[in-house]
Design an enzyme around this catalytic site. Structure first.
Site, PDB file in Angstrom:
ATOM      1  N   ALA A 138       4.172   2.500   2.642  1.00 27.81           N
ATOM      2  CA  ALA A 138       4.626   1.385   3.057  1.00 27.81           C
ATOM      3  C   ALA A 138       6.468   1.196   2.974  1.00 27.81           C
ATOM      4  CB  ALA A 138       4.240  -0.062   2.421  1.00 27.81           C
ATOM      5  N   PRO A 171       0.871  -1.189   0.025  1.00 29.49           N
ATOM      6  CA  PRO A 171      -0.042  -0.035  -0.072  1.00 29.49           C
ATOM      7  C   PRO A 171       0.853   1.412  -0.070  1.00 29.49           C
ATOM      8  CG  PRO A 171       0.321  -0.759   2.159  1.00 29.49           C
ATOM      9  CD  PRO A 171       0.967  -1.742   1.251  1.00 29.49           C
ATOM     10  N   GLU A 230       6.583   3.104  -9.416  1.00 33.03           N
ATOM     11  CA  GLU A 230       4.932   3.640  -9.547  1.00 33.03           C
ATOM     12  C   GLU A 230       4.501   2.845 -10.911  1.00 33.03           C
ATOM     13  OE1 GLU A 230       3.416   4.772  -7.360  1.00 33.03           O
ATOM     14  OE2 GLU A 230       4.840   6.186  -6.350  1.00 33.03           O
ATOM     15  N   ALA A 231       4.880   1.493 -11.052  1.00 32.35           N
ATOM     16  CA  ALA A 231       4.304   0.694 -12.313  1.00 32.35           C
ATOM     17  C   ALA A 231       3.009   0.391 -12.340  1.00 32.35           C
ATOM     18  CB  ALA A 231       4.818  -0.550 -12.203  1.00 32.35           C
ATOM     19  N   GLN A 232       2.341   0.808 -11.331  1.00 32.47           N
ATOM     20  CA  GLN A 232       0.597   0.717 -11.281  1.00 32.47           C
ATOM     21  C   GLN A 232      -0.034   1.404 -12.017  1.00 32.47           C
ATOM     22  OE1 GLN A 232       2.017   1.623  -8.578  1.00 32.47           O
ATOM     23  NE2 GLN A 232       1.170   3.742  -8.536  1.00 32.47           N
ATOM     24  N   CYS A 268      -5.465   1.822  14.458  1.00 33.09           N
ATOM     25  CA  CYS A 268      -5.241   0.925  15.471  1.00 33.09           C
ATOM     26  C   CYS A 268      -3.796   0.452  15.592  1.00 33.09           C
ATOM     27  CB  CYS A 268      -6.062  -0.481  15.395  1.00 33.09           C
ATOM     28  SG  CYS A 268      -5.617  -1.458  14.022  1.00 33.09           S
TER      29      CYS A 268
END
Length: 220
Positions: free
Chosen positions: A22, A19, A94-96, A153
């Site tokens: 990360a 994500p 950033e291949a996405q 959390c």
């Protein structure tokens, strides 16, 4: 260059994914900086649609490195062929954001003897896979999945949450929206919210039946 595995005619693909927040770009930069000690030549690329840093890849701690930006993944071939010195390693951040031809490009580069480092988001804000990343994960020899920290959390944060006007984005909003801390945060699976996301009736029924079952057991 020193005599090492990068100088041999062997290619492979390494994927770093997870994500937002990360440390994917940070890990990519670390791997590239390490190559400098062995005099390994590399070339860095990223999709032009990522406008946050012009002609650079950058980690959130401020480290950066020059990169060549492309609209069409096949431009990577043209750039490599134009270089005076052929690199041993090709890095793509950033291949996405690239179209699915980036998968074939990575495959062709590895088949041709390049070591290919790829950094990418695994899922969009809907918590659904980026298909480009999923396909690269299938063909990569090495896969490293990173997680962040859930801001609610403190559990492993594995889902990118888009926030608009202090509220989670609706499911039907566009997938690609370039942003940073002002637009995105990270949640665990239990705190990630997607208003308006459709679910099959079978899933709705199972969750409802399970809640009722557990509630009845508590009341006994």
């Amino acid at each position: 260059m020193k005599n090492n595995a990068f100088g041999k005619e062997k290619g492979w693909i390494e994927l770093i994914y997870g994500p937002m927040f990360a440390g994917k770009s940070e890990e990519l930069l670390r791997k590239l900086k390490r190559l400098d000690y062995a005099d390994v030549i590399y070339q860095v690329f990223k999709p032009k649609i990522d406008t946050r840093t012009k002609n650079k890849i950058m980690s959130r701690d401020g480290r950066n490195m020059d990169s060549f930006e492309f609209d069409n993944p096949y431009e990577i071939f043209d750039k490599l062929l134009s270089l005076e010195v052929n690199p041993h390693v090709v890095a793509i951040d950033e291949a996405q954001f690239a179209d699915e031809s980036i998968v074939d490009v990575c495959q062709a580069l590895a088949d041709s003897g390049y070591i290919v480092y790829v950094s990418a988001l695994d899922k969009n804000f809907k918590n659904e896979p980026f298909m480009v990343t999923a396909k690269i994960a299938c063909i990569a020899e090495y896969v490293e999945k990173l997680s962040a920290i859930c801001t609610d959390c403190g559990a492993p944060g594995t889902a990118t949450q888009r926030i608009i006007n202090d509220k989670p984005s609706n499911y039907d909003e566009p997938v690609v929206q370039i942003g940073n801390y002002e637009t995105y945060t990270v949640k665990c699976r239990h705190h990630h919210k997607i208003p308006g996301k459709p679910f099959p009736e079978e899933i709705k029924k199972f969750k409802s039946d399970l809640r009722n079952l557990l509630k009845n057991k508590e009341n006994k």
